[in-house]
Write an enzyme that holds these catalytic residues in place. Structure first.
Site, PDB file in Angstrom:
ATOM      1  N   ASN A  78     -97.695  -6.701  23.325  1.00 36.16           N
ATOM      2  CA  ASN A  78     -97.999  -6.917  21.917  1.00 36.16           C
ATOM      3  C   ASN A  78     -99.242  -6.122  21.558  1.00 36.16           C
ATOM      4  O   ASN A  78    -100.170  -6.006  22.369  1.00 36.16           O
ATOM      5  CB  ASN A  78     -98.221  -8.411  21.634  1.00 36.16           C
ATOM      6  CG  ASN A  78     -98.175  -8.709  20.145  1.00 36.16           C
ATOM      7  OD1 ASN A  78     -97.311  -8.200  19.429  1.00 36.16           O
ATOM      8  ND2 ASN A  78     -99.090  -9.518  19.660  1.00 36.16           N
ATOM      9  N   MET A  89     -85.619  -6.504  15.500  1.00 36.63           N
ATOM     10  CA  MET A  89     -85.519  -7.575  14.506  1.00 36.63           C
ATOM     11  C   MET A  89     -86.637  -7.570  13.475  1.00 36.63           C
ATOM     12  O   MET A  89     -86.585  -8.314  12.498  1.00 36.63           O
ATOM     13  CB  MET A  89     -85.517  -8.931  15.230  1.00 36.63           C
ATOM     14  CG  MET A  89     -84.436  -9.080  16.279  1.00 36.63           C
ATOM     15  SD  MET A  89     -82.767  -8.744  15.657  1.00 36.63           S
ATOM     16  CE  MET A  89     -82.585 -10.031  14.453  1.00 36.63           C
ATOM     17  N   GLY A  90     -87.648  -6.744  13.649  1.00 40.82           N
ATOM     18  CA  GLY A  90     -88.798  -6.822  12.746  1.00 40.82           C
ATOM     19  C   GLY A  90     -88.673  -5.960  11.498  1.00 40.82           C
ATOM     20  O   GLY A  90     -89.280  -6.249  10.477  1.00 40.82           O
ATOM     21  N   LYS A 115     -80.751 -17.009  -1.269  1.00 45.86           N
ATOM     22  CA  LYS A 115     -82.065 -17.476  -0.800  1.00 45.86           C
ATOM     23  C   LYS A 115     -83.107 -16.834  -1.701  1.00 45.86           C
ATOM     24  O   LYS A 115     -83.074 -15.611  -1.903  1.00 45.86           O
ATOM     25  CB  LYS A 115     -82.307 -17.080   0.659  1.00 45.86           C
ATOM     26  CG  LYS A 115     -83.696 -17.536   1.135  1.00 45.86           C
ATOM     27  CD  LYS A 115     -83.864 -17.409   2.635  1.00 45.86           C
ATOM     28  CE  LYS A 115     -84.229 -16.018   3.076  1.00 45.86           C
ATOM     29  NZ  LYS A 115     -84.661 -15.966   4.487  1.00 45.86           N
ATOM     30  N   ASP A 151     -87.365  -4.884   8.291  1.00 49.81           N
ATOM     31  CA  ASP A 151     -86.521  -5.423   7.226  1.00 49.81           C
ATOM     32  C   ASP A 151     -86.963  -4.906   5.851  1.00 49.81           C
ATOM     33  O   ASP A 151     -86.663  -5.510   4.836  1.00 49.81           O
ATOM     34  CB  ASP A 151     -86.554  -6.960   7.259  1.00 49.81           C
ATOM     35  CG  ASP A 151     -87.978  -7.499   7.173  1.00 49.81           C
ATOM     36  OD1 ASP A 151     -88.933  -6.700   7.095  1.00 49.81           O
ATOM     37  OD2 ASP A 151     -88.146  -8.740   7.164  1.00 49.81           O
ATOM     38  N   HIS A 155     -94.994 -15.521  15.038  1.00 53.20           N
ATOM     39  CA  HIS A 155     -94.222 -16.716  14.706  1.00 53.20           C
ATOM     40  C   HIS A 155     -92.750 -16.573  15.088  1.00 53.20           C
ATOM     41  O   HIS A 155     -92.170 -17.434  15.755  1.00 53.20           O
ATOM     42  CB  HIS A 155     -94.363 -16.973  13.197  1.00 53.20           C
ATOM     43  CG  HIS A 155     -93.618 -18.161  12.716  1.00 53.20           C
ATOM     44  ND1 HIS A 155     -93.975 -19.449  13.052  1.00 53.20           N
ATOM     45  CD2 HIS A 155     -92.529 -18.274  11.926  1.00 53.20           C
ATOM     46  CE1 HIS A 155     -93.134 -20.292  12.490  1.00 53.20           C
ATOM     47  NE2 HIS A 155     -92.243 -19.608  11.800  1.00 53.20           N
ATOM     48  N   ARG A 158     -81.985 -18.498  11.841  1.00 52.57           N
ATOM     49  CA  ARG A 158     -80.875 -17.554  11.629  1.00 52.57           C
ATOM     50  C   ARG A 158     -81.232 -16.157  12.137  1.00 52.57           C
ATOM     51  O   ARG A 158     -80.366 -15.399  12.563  1.00 52.57           O
ATOM     52  CB  ARG A 158     -80.391 -17.565  10.185  1.00 52.57           C
ATOM     53  CG  ARG A 158     -81.351 -17.067   9.082  1.00 52.57           C
ATOM     54  CD  ARG A 158     -81.452 -15.571   9.046  1.00 52.57           C
ATOM     55  NE  ARG A 158     -81.660 -15.027   7.732  1.00 52.57           N
ATOM     56  CZ  ARG A 158     -82.362 -13.926   7.487  1.00 52.57           C
ATOM     57  NH1 ARG A 158     -83.015 -13.310   8.471  1.00 52.57           N
ATOM     58  NH2 ARG A 158     -82.452 -13.451   6.283  1.00 52.57           N
TER      59      ARG A 158
HETATM   60  P1  NAD Z   1     -96.359 -12.712  12.503  1.00 50.79           P
HETATM   61  O1  NAD Z   1     -97.364 -12.312  11.497  1.00 50.79           O
HETATM   62  O2  NAD Z   1     -96.344 -14.101  13.010  1.00 50.79           O
HETATM   63  O3  NAD Z   1     -96.423 -11.724  13.766  1.00 50.79           O
HETATM   64  C1  NAD Z   1     -96.516 -10.333  13.575  1.00 50.79           C
HETATM   65  C2  NAD Z   1     -96.295  -9.614  14.887  1.00 50.79           C
HETATM   66  O4  NAD Z   1     -96.382  -8.208  14.644  1.00 50.79           O
HETATM   67  C3  NAD Z   1     -97.343  -9.921  15.934  1.00 50.79           C
HETATM   68  O5  NAD Z   1     -96.753  -9.804  17.214  1.00 50.79           O
HETATM   69  C4  NAD Z   1     -98.377  -8.819  15.708  1.00 50.79           C
HETATM   70  O6  NAD Z   1     -99.186  -8.575  16.846  1.00 50.79           O
HETATM   71  C5  NAD Z   1     -97.466  -7.658  15.433  1.00 50.79           C
HETATM   72  N1  NAD Z   1     -98.080  -6.589  14.655  1.00 50.79           N
HETATM   73  C6  NAD Z   1     -98.825  -6.707  13.538  1.00 50.79           C
HETATM   74  N2  NAD Z   1     -99.176  -5.488  13.086  1.00 50.79           N
HETATM   75  C7  NAD Z   1     -98.645  -4.590  13.940  1.00 50.79           C
HETATM   76  C8  NAD Z   1     -98.631  -3.175  14.016  1.00 50.79           C
HETATM   77  N3  NAD Z   1     -99.273  -2.446  13.112  1.00 50.79           N
HETATM   78  N4  NAD Z   1     -97.972  -2.583  15.048  1.00 50.79           N
HETATM   79  C9  NAD Z   1     -97.301  -3.324  15.977  1.00 50.79           C
HETATM   80  N5  NAD Z   1     -97.287  -4.667  15.951  1.00 50.79           N
HETATM   81  C10 NAD Z   1     -97.931  -5.283  14.948  1.00 50.79           C
HETATM   82  O7  NAD Z   1     -94.952 -12.341  11.813  1.00 50.79           O
HETATM   83  P2  NAD Z   1     -93.516 -12.945  12.134  1.00 50.79           P
HETATM   84  O8  NAD Z   1     -93.256 -14.079  11.221  1.00 50.79           O
HETATM   85  O9  NAD Z   1     -93.370 -13.128  13.596  1.00 50.79           O
HETATM   86  O10 NAD Z   1     -92.576 -11.748  11.629  1.00 50.79           O
HETATM   87  C11 NAD Z   1     -92.496 -10.544  12.357  1.00 50.79           C
HETATM   88  C12 NAD Z   1     -91.642  -9.556  11.596  1.00 50.79           C
HETATM   89  O11 NAD Z   1     -90.298 -10.015  11.493  1.00 50.79           O
HETATM   90  C13 NAD Z   1     -92.083  -9.308  10.154  1.00 50.79           C
HETATM   91  O12 NAD Z   1     -92.110  -7.914   9.947  1.00 50.79           O
HETATM   92  C14 NAD Z   1     -91.006  -9.939   9.309  1.00 50.79           C
HETATM   93  O13 NAD Z   1     -90.831  -9.294   8.072  1.00 50.79           O
HETATM   94  C15 NAD Z   1     -89.804  -9.738  10.211  1.00 50.79           C
HETATM   95  N6  NAD Z   1     -88.669 -10.629   9.953  1.00 50.79           N
HETATM   96  C16 NAD Z   1     -87.427 -10.087  10.026  1.00 50.79           C
HETATM   97  C17 NAD Z   1     -86.327 -10.883   9.796  1.00 50.79           C
HETATM   98  C18 NAD Z   1     -84.946 -10.299   9.910  1.00 50.79           C
HETATM   99  O14 NAD Z   1     -83.977 -10.965   9.560  1.00 50.79           O
HETATM  100  N7  NAD Z   1     -84.795  -9.128  10.437  1.00 50.79           N
HETATM  101  C19 NAD Z   1     -86.492 -12.233   9.471  1.00 50.79           C
HETATM  102  C20 NAD Z   1     -87.775 -12.768   9.443  1.00 50.79           C
HETATM  103  C21 NAD Z   1     -88.876 -11.950   9.692  1.00 50.79           C
END
Ligand code: NAD
Length: 321
Positions: A160, A219-220, A67, A222, A138, A111
């Protein structure tokens, strides 16, 4: 060569297909049939973009590829495009010829949600009733939809940092016929399962916010430096992950491992639980934690499933290449 454009993915691949593709590839990773290549991620010095590759080879599913993509923070404002952009390239493992190009944006969300869903299915208590969400962006909506299918949940609670975003997940809960309650962090002790999906660099969910017996899917995190949960929670929990090497370098476990408070040997592949070589949860009191770092093989697995479905349904675009 086959092309499956981004706009076709939603109608082709559902949560069920994503779940089974991801579960199968996690199992293949644990049995040594599939491995991920080292991740490349670069700040390219243009458009503030982070660009990179995640690839691998799954001998069991005969899936080879990568990817390519990343994060362009100005896309929405400047170009009317979403900031995360990715594309999956699949190759024929027998010849090296390119086999398919598949839009990777929706696939990434599907995924990632499938990964936490697999962890909930294999690690959460069977009698889990309350699910807690930390994050409401998202990915959170995809996460919640997929998680709700794994247990007979009766209630969704959520916290949140930006409370104005909570209606995003309230809507998903209500669509599933479940009540939603916004809580403060200590209120998450009511949850039997917690999913964290934020872009935080500071821990928010601490061990004191998690009751015994809870399954937490992180999950966040990465990327090096990110952190959603306190190291005290990682130390307390039985930790499982998609890939140990990623968990200890760029996943939620990176901090506790770097501090010497959690041993790499105490972090287990979720695939081992799927394969039955690790028992998984030991008791109803144990806290289990899934460190979902996101591996290239997940992307390849869902992309490969999409290609098969697109060919079957006559949607695939065939190009002589
Ligand atoms: P998004 O921008 O749509 O949402 C971000 C979220 O994080 C919101 O709930 C926001 O309020 C919160 N947030 C922002 N800053 C913050 C902080 N300082 N402290 C606590 N919360 C905070 O992003 P998304 O597309 O929902 O992605 C969220 C996370 O998931 C990203 O970090 C992204 O890299 C990660 N992600 C991980 C995988 C994986 O496979 N593990 C895959 C995709 C995305």
């Amino acid at each position: 060569m086959i092309i499956v454009p981004e706009k076709e993915i939603g109608a082709l691949l559902g949560r069920k297909e994503s779940y089974s593709a991801v579960e199968q590839v996690f199992a293949a990773m644990a049995s040594g049939d599939a491995y991920n290549f080292p991740v490349v991620r670069e700040a390219i010095g243009h458009a503030d973009a982070l660009y990179g590759f995640k690839g691998g080879f799954d001998r069991a599913g005969m899936t080879l590829g990568l990817k390519a993509g990343g994060y362009w923070p100005n896309n929405l404002e400047t170009h009317g495009l979403i900031n995360h952009q990715s594309t999956v390239f699949l190759f024929d493992p027998d010849t090296g010829r390119v086999k398919a190009i598949v839009g990777g944006n929706l696939l990434t969300a599907l995924r990632t949600a499938a990964a936490s869903s697999v962890s909930i299915n294999h690690l959460a208590r069977k009698d889990a009733k309350v699910i807690g969400m930390v994050g409401a962006g998202h990915q959170a909506t995809f996460q919640l939809r997929a998680a709700l299918e794994q247990r007979d949940f009766e209630k969704v609670i959520g916290w949140n940092l930006h409370p104005e975003m909570l209606p995003n997940i309230e809507k998903v809960a209500n669509e599933a016929g479940l009540p939603f309650e916004a809580v403060e962090l200590p209120g998450l002790t009511e949850a039997d399962v917690i999913v964290t999906i934020t872009s935080s660099f500071e821990p928010t969910l601490l061990s004191e916010h998690v009751s015994d017996g809870t399954h937490v899917a992180c999950m966040g995190t990465d990327t090096v430096g990110k952190q959603e949960v306190g190291a005290d929670l990682v130390i307390r929990a039985s930790v499982f992950t998609d890939e140990v090497a990623q968990a200890i370098t760029l996943g939620e476990s990176q901090h506790a491992v770097a501090a010497g408070d959690k041993a790499e040997a105490d972090i287990h592949q979720i695939g081992a639980v799927i394969n039955g070589t690790h028992a998984g949860r030991n008791s109803d009191d144990e806290v289990t934690l899934f460190d979902g770092t996101g591996v290239g093989l997940q992307d390849l697995a869902v992309a490969s499933a999409v290609v098969d479905l697109a060919v079957k349904q006559g949607i695939a675009i065939e190009v002589d290449f």
